[in-house]
Scaffold this motif. Structure first.
Motif, PDB file in Angstrom:
ATOM      1  N   PRO A  41       0.823  -1.231   0.000  1.00  0.00           N
ATOM      2  CA  PRO A  41       0.000   0.000   0.000  1.00  0.00           C
ATOM      3  C   PRO A  41       0.849   1.271   0.000  1.00  0.00           C
ATOM      4  CG  PRO A  41       0.087  -0.872   2.221  1.00  0.00           C
ATOM      5  CD  PRO A  41       0.848  -1.853   1.359  1.00  0.00           C
ATOM      6  N   LEU A  42       1.550   1.530  -1.078  1.00  0.00           N
ATOM      7  CA  LEU A  42       2.458   2.671  -1.124  1.00  0.00           C
ATOM      8  C   LEU A  42       1.743   4.000  -0.898  1.00  0.00           C
ATOM      9  CD1 LEU A  42       4.822   1.729  -4.105  1.00  0.00           C
ATOM     10  CD2 LEU A  42       5.270   1.558  -1.663  1.00  0.00           C
ATOM     11  N   SER A  43       0.582   4.168  -1.513  1.00  0.00           N
ATOM     12  CA  SER A  43      -0.104   5.457  -1.365  1.00  0.00           C
ATOM     13  C   SER A  43      -0.488   5.714   0.092  1.00  0.00           C
ATOM     14  CB  SER A  43      -1.352   5.499  -2.253  1.00  0.00           C
ATOM     15  OG  SER A  43      -2.247   4.458  -1.925  1.00  0.00           O
ATOM     16  N   ARG A  44      -0.808   4.681   0.832  1.00  0.00           N
ATOM     17  CA  ARG A  44      -1.132   4.855   2.262  1.00  0.00           C
ATOM     18  C   ARG A  44       0.123   5.125   3.073  1.00  0.00           C
ATOM     19  NH1 ARG A  44      -1.601   1.119   6.352  1.00  0.00           N
ATOM     20  NH2 ARG A  44      -1.754  -0.670   4.935  1.00  0.00           N
ATOM     21  N   GLN A  79       8.265   8.756   0.123  1.00  0.00           N
ATOM     22  CA  GLN A  79       9.573   8.716   0.785  1.00  0.00           C
ATOM     23  C   GLN A  79       9.473   8.618   2.310  1.00  0.00           C
ATOM     24  OE1 GLN A  79      12.350  11.646  -0.735  1.00  0.00           O
ATOM     25  NE2 GLN A  79      12.275  10.787  -2.800  1.00  0.00           N
ATOM     26  N   ARG A  80       8.494   7.824   2.771  1.00  0.00           N
ATOM     27  CA  ARG A  80       8.424   7.502   4.192  1.00  0.00           C
ATOM     28  C   ARG A  80       9.183   6.204   4.443  1.00  0.00           C
ATOM     29  NH1 ARG A  80       4.761  10.667   6.880  1.00  0.00           N
ATOM     30  NH2 ARG A  80       6.001   9.947   8.660  1.00  0.00           N
ATOM     31  N   ASP A  81       9.340   5.829   5.703  1.00  0.00           N
ATOM     32  CA  ASP A  81      10.219   4.721   6.082  1.00  0.00           C
ATOM     33  C   ASP A  81       9.946   3.444   5.283  1.00  0.00           C
ATOM     34  OD1 ASP A  81       9.961   6.703   8.151  1.00  0.00           O
ATOM     35  OD2 ASP A  81      11.071   5.372   9.491  1.00  0.00           O
ATOM     36  N   SER A  82       8.728   2.929   5.362  1.00  0.00           N
ATOM     37  CA  SER A  82       8.417   1.661   4.711  1.00  0.00           C
ATOM     38  C   SER A  82       8.491   1.774   3.200  1.00  0.00           C
ATOM     39  CB  SER A  82       7.019   1.178   5.133  1.00  0.00           C
ATOM     40  OG  SER A  82       6.984   0.904   6.519  1.00  0.00           O
ATOM     41  N   THR A  83       8.084   2.927   2.667  1.00  0.00           N
ATOM     42  CA  THR A  83       8.130   3.139   1.218  1.00  0.00           C
ATOM     43  C   THR A  83       9.557   3.059   0.700  1.00  0.00           C
ATOM     44  OG1 THR A  83       6.183   4.581   1.349  1.00  0.00           O
ATOM     45  CG2 THR A  83       7.541   4.733  -0.633  1.00  0.00           C
ATOM     46  N   VAL A  84      10.456   3.803   1.330  1.00  0.00           N
ATOM     47  CA  VAL A  84      11.858   3.807   0.906  1.00  0.00           C
ATOM     48  C   VAL A  84      12.460   2.426   1.062  1.00  0.00           C
ATOM     49  CG1 VAL A  84      14.162   4.716   1.392  1.00  0.00           C
ATOM     50  CG2 VAL A  84      12.180   6.251   1.421  1.00  0.00           C
ATOM     51  N   GLN A  85      12.188   1.771   2.194  1.00  0.00           N
ATOM     52  CA  GLN A  85      12.769   0.456   2.453  1.00  0.00           C
ATOM     53  C   GLN A  85      12.298  -0.558   1.412  1.00  0.00           C
ATOM     54  OE1 GLN A  85      12.263  -0.822   6.490  1.00  0.00           O
ATOM     55  NE2 GLN A  85      13.613  -2.596   6.254  1.00  0.00           N
ATOM     56  N   LEU A  86      11.011  -0.551   1.104  1.00  0.00           N
ATOM     57  CA  LEU A  86      10.476  -1.473   0.111  1.00  0.00           C
ATOM     58  C   LEU A  86      11.121  -1.238  -1.257  1.00  0.00           C
ATOM     59  CD1 LEU A  86       8.264  -3.637  -0.595  1.00  0.00           C
ATOM     60  CD2 LEU A  86       6.880  -1.689  -1.359  1.00  0.00           C
ATOM     61  N   MET A  87      11.216   0.018  -1.681  1.00  0.00           N
ATOM     62  CA  MET A  87      11.770   0.332  -2.990  1.00  0.00           C
ATOM     63  C   MET A  87      13.242  -0.071  -3.083  1.00  0.00           C
ATOM     64  SD  MET A  87       9.823   3.999  -3.536  1.00  0.00           S
ATOM     65  CE  MET A  87      10.646   4.433  -5.069  1.00  0.00           C
ATOM     66  N   PHE A 114      11.113   4.518 -12.624  1.00  0.00           N
ATOM     67  CA  PHE A 114      10.317   3.819 -11.614  1.00  0.00           C
ATOM     68  C   PHE A 114       9.716   4.807 -10.618  1.00  0.00           C
ATOM     69  CE2 PHE A 114      10.904   1.379  -7.432  1.00  0.00           C
ATOM     70  CZ  PHE A 114       9.686   0.725  -7.498  1.00  0.00           C
ATOM     71  N   GLN A 115      10.544   5.678 -10.051  1.00  0.00           N
ATOM     72  CA  GLN A 115      10.068   6.636  -9.054  1.00  0.00           C
ATOM     73  C   GLN A 115       9.096   7.651  -9.652  1.00  0.00           C
ATOM     74  OE1 GLN A 115      13.272   7.937  -6.067  1.00  0.00           O
ATOM     75  NE2 GLN A 115      14.464   6.773  -7.575  1.00  0.00           N
ATOM     76  N   THR A 116       9.363   8.077 -10.893  1.00  0.00           N
ATOM     77  CA  THR A 116       8.469   9.050 -11.526  1.00  0.00           C
ATOM     78  C   THR A 116       7.077   8.469 -11.719  1.00  0.00           C
ATOM     79  OG1 THR A 116      10.362  10.044 -12.669  1.00  0.00           O
ATOM     80  CG2 THR A 116       8.178  10.557 -13.520  1.00  0.00           C
ATOM     81  N   ILE A 117       7.009   7.204 -12.140  1.00  0.00           N
ATOM     82  CA  ILE A 117       5.706   6.542 -12.310  1.00  0.00           C
ATOM     83  C   ILE A 117       4.987   6.426 -10.968  1.00  0.00           C
ATOM     84  CG2 ILE A 117       4.603   4.341 -12.900  1.00  0.00           C
ATOM     85  CD1 ILE A 117       6.761   4.022 -15.087  1.00  0.00           C
ATOM     86  N   LEU A 118       5.703   6.008  -9.927  1.00  0.00           N
ATOM     87  CA  LEU A 118       5.086   5.906  -8.599  1.00  0.00           C
ATOM     88  C   LEU A 118       4.619   7.270  -8.102  1.00  0.00           C
ATOM     89  CD1 LEU A 118       7.380   3.399  -6.640  1.00  0.00           C
ATOM     90  CD2 LEU A 118       5.425   2.919  -8.106  1.00  0.00           C
ATOM     91  N   ASN A 119       5.408   8.313  -8.395  1.00  0.00           N
ATOM     92  CA  ASN A 119       5.052   9.658  -7.938  1.00  0.00           C
ATOM     93  C   ASN A 119       3.682  10.086  -8.457  1.00  0.00           C
ATOM     94  OD1 ASN A 119       7.448   9.901  -6.559  1.00  0.00           O
ATOM     95  ND2 ASN A 119       8.451  11.180  -8.096  1.00  0.00           N
ATOM     96  N   LYS A 125       1.089  13.045  -7.591  1.00  0.00           N
ATOM     97  CA  LYS A 125       1.767  14.265  -8.025  1.00  0.00           C
ATOM     98  C   LYS A 125       1.410  14.580  -9.476  1.00  0.00           C
ATOM     99  CE  LYS A 125       5.740  13.538  -4.940  1.00  0.00           C
ATOM    100  NZ  LYS A 125       5.396  14.630  -4.010  1.00  0.00           N
ATOM    101  N   ASP A 126       1.422  15.872  -9.821  1.00  0.00           N
ATOM    102  CA  ASP A 126       1.275  16.213 -11.230  1.00  0.00           C
ATOM    103  C   ASP A 126       2.599  15.938 -11.936  1.00  0.00           C
ATOM    104  OD1 ASP A 126       3.013  18.561 -11.160  1.00  0.00           O
ATOM    105  OD2 ASP A 126       1.347  19.732 -10.357  1.00  0.00           O
TER     106      ASP A 126
END
Length: 568
Positions: free
Chosen positions: A299-302, A306-314, A480-485, A491-492
């Motif tokens: 659940p990346l959006s939740r 660039q929060r802890d779990s998001t960065v670690q997972l990526m 990868f990051q741009t698509i997730l953003n 993000k726009d």
């Protein structure tokens, strides 16, 4: 006298355009601008202007892409090129999809150990500098094939803007002046007979006019003779002469026999979006889809940007995907790349099963997987969409900034140093720290592995995004990051492109971070879990297009460079 006045008018118009462009950028900030009829996002404002002009004249996205490619060879010589290669991903408004591989190839005289000394150790920079580092260029043949299949306007009309820019000159940007000044010594070393890139007196300054008459003559030959204007005749002879000045091995037959290849694009999905990307000899599409499949169950959006779990997972996903890249990816014409397994969701989720969110996984403990059992930093990118909805994503390169540093005397263009993208010796990293093995070993006629990732996304069978970037090993993770953003973090397009980035590539075992990437408190908590963060400069220069709900086109031009989005 009349021609001189026309030339002066051309330069004045160019200067005024650049002035108005930079004023608009200052006002533009991070607010995206949308266009109805077409949009071009490239690494240089003059190249973007060339592309928009072609669209206004009735050209389609491929016409504009060809014109932009040749214009970048003039106004962005550190990566725009005719002496290098690249990849194109295309999607038409009626959902026809294609991928064009115009990557360079190894010479017929190339051999596996050609960059090793008698002891079997790599000879420092032999695969990076000078004529021996050059692969057979593919850009011109690639543009010819793209024109034959998809273009609408006459070939000569697409070459003329680049010819004008080379012959009449253009004012360089502050960034370009700094780059050319810093490379003066190495340009002199590899170009003792001189090149337009070396200022004869003093240093380059912003606004100085760069005139490239030799390059203009070469472009005229390509305009008049097409493919033969580069791979045969005068230009080919000048390339062979240049090889002779520095122990290069490209031959007349290498040039004559070079062929860009149409390939089936990688097609997959991510959160109800279709992803269309580049297959081998690029690793980009496979690795991008692998990363998306690896993180999709979470659940990346939740969790948040660039929060802890998001960065670690990526980071953990990147660690595993790059380990697979080093083992399994190479030119599919020479090596049986296990595409089906690598792209399988079950395989990627199995690779992620051993993630422990309480600690980092040491890269030394991560090995390449076995996908065969599953059956279910200097480059440039530009993105173009025309008023009919046809889309083109092209990533093209000389490899290192300014490639081999060698300008073909008499022809005026830089040659690539793409041979360094082969695995020179198993376990020895290339310029970007990437490891490789047998899949990417040097063989005559083989295409060296790339990280370039030109990508197009659709949603509900309608165009959604066009994206890509330069950046060597960081290309895949930047896309990868741009698509997730956009998809996960809302993000726009401009926000997604401008957002700070980070990168992990399995080896070395460190997370590279831009200055403002990952908040200090987040970084400290992850460091306590044994993640190592290494600050570095800019990561990538993403140029992308997002289609708004009303069908208008929103550009994202990377502020890390002189990049600009222009449309009408």
């Amino acid at each position: 006298m009349k021609q001189k006045l026309l030339d002066q008018l051309f330069v004045t118009k160019t200067k005024l355009f650049l002035l108005s462009f930079f004023i608009s950028v200052a006002a533009y900030g991070q607010t995206p601008v949308s266009y109805k009829n077409g949009l071009v996002v490239s690494a240089h404002p003059l190249a973007s202007e060339v592309g928009v002009d072609i669209l206004k004249k009735g050209g389609n996205a491929v016409d504009a892409a060809i014109a932009v490619q040749f214009a970048l060879a003039v106004v962005y010589p550190n990566a725009g090129n005719i002496g290098g290669g690249g990849f194109m991903v295309y999607r038409s408004s009626n959902n026809e999809r294609a991928a064009l591989d115009f990557r360079e190839t190894a010479s017929e005289k190339a051999s596996r150990d050609m960059y090793l000394d008698a002891s079997g150790d790599p000879i420092e920079r032999l695969s990076l500098d000078g004529q021996l580092s050059v692969g057979t260029p593919g850009t011109v043949d690639g543009m010819v094939k793209a024109h034959e299949r998809f273009a609408r306007l006459p070939w000569k009309d697409l070459l003329q803007p680049a010819i004008d820019l080379a012959r009449k000159g253009f004012p360089i940007t502050a960034m370009q002046a700094d780059e050319l000044n810093r490379r003066k010594e190495i340009f002199q070393r590899f170009n003792p007979l001189g090149t337009a890139l070396i200022k004869k007196k003093g240093h380059w300054e912003e606004g100085d006019r760069l005139v490239q008459r030799e390059l203009a003559r070469t472009l005229r030959l390509i305009k008049d003779r097409g493919r033969a204007g580069f791979y045969e005749g005068r230009t080919a002879s000048l390339i062979i002469e240049e090889m002779g000045r520095g122990n290069g091995i490209i031959t007349t037959d290498d040039l004559k026999n070079y062929q860009a290849k149409w390939r089936e694009p990688i097609v997959s999905s991510y959160r109800n979006h279709e992803v269309i990307s580049m297959p081998p000899s690029s690793s980009g599409g496979v690795a991008l889809v692998s990363l998306l499949k690896a993180v999709e169950p979470y659940p990346l959006s939740r969790w948040g940007f660039q929060r802890d779990s998001t960065v670690q997972l990526m980071v953990e996903a990147e660690r595993r995907v790059y380990a697979d890249r080093s083992e399994h990816l190479g030119d599919a014409d020479f090596y049986p790349v296990p595409l089906t397994g690598l792209l399988d969701s079950n395989y990627q989720q199995e690779r992620m099963r051993d993630i422990d969110f309480s600690r980092a996984t040491p890269s030394s403990a991560v090995k390449a997987g076995d996908p065969k059992t599953y059956e279910s930093e200097e480059t440039t990118h530009f993105s173009i969409v025309d008023k009919e909805g046809n889309a083109v994503a092209i990533t093209t390169t000389l490899n290192n900034s300014y490639g081999s540093q060698v300008v073909v005397k008499g022809a005026g263009f830089l040659l690539n140093d793409e041979m360094d993208d082969f695995s020179i010796k198993p376990g020895v990293p290339n310029l970007y720290g990437l490891l490789g093995g047998a899949a990417n070993a040097i063989e005559p006629g083989k295409r060296m592995l790339s990280a370039m990732t030109p990508t197009i996304l659709t949603k509900n069978n309608k165009l959604f995004m066009v994206v890509g970037t330069p950046g060597g090993s960081t290309i895949i993770t930047s896309v990868f990051q741009t698509i997730l953003n956009v998809i996960d973090f809302g993000k726009d397009m401009q926000e997604a492109v401008s957002a700070p980035r980070f990168h992990h590539q399995w080896m070395p075992d460190e997370v590279y971070v831009e200055q403002d990437a990952i908040r200090v408190d987040v970084r400290k908590r992850l460091e306590a879990k044994h993640y190592k963060f290494t600050p570095r400069g800019s990561i990538g220069r993403v140029d992308a297009i997002l289609v708004n709900a009303d069908g208008s086109l929103q550009g994202g031009a990377d502020p890390r460079g002189d990049d600009v989005a222009l449309g009408y």
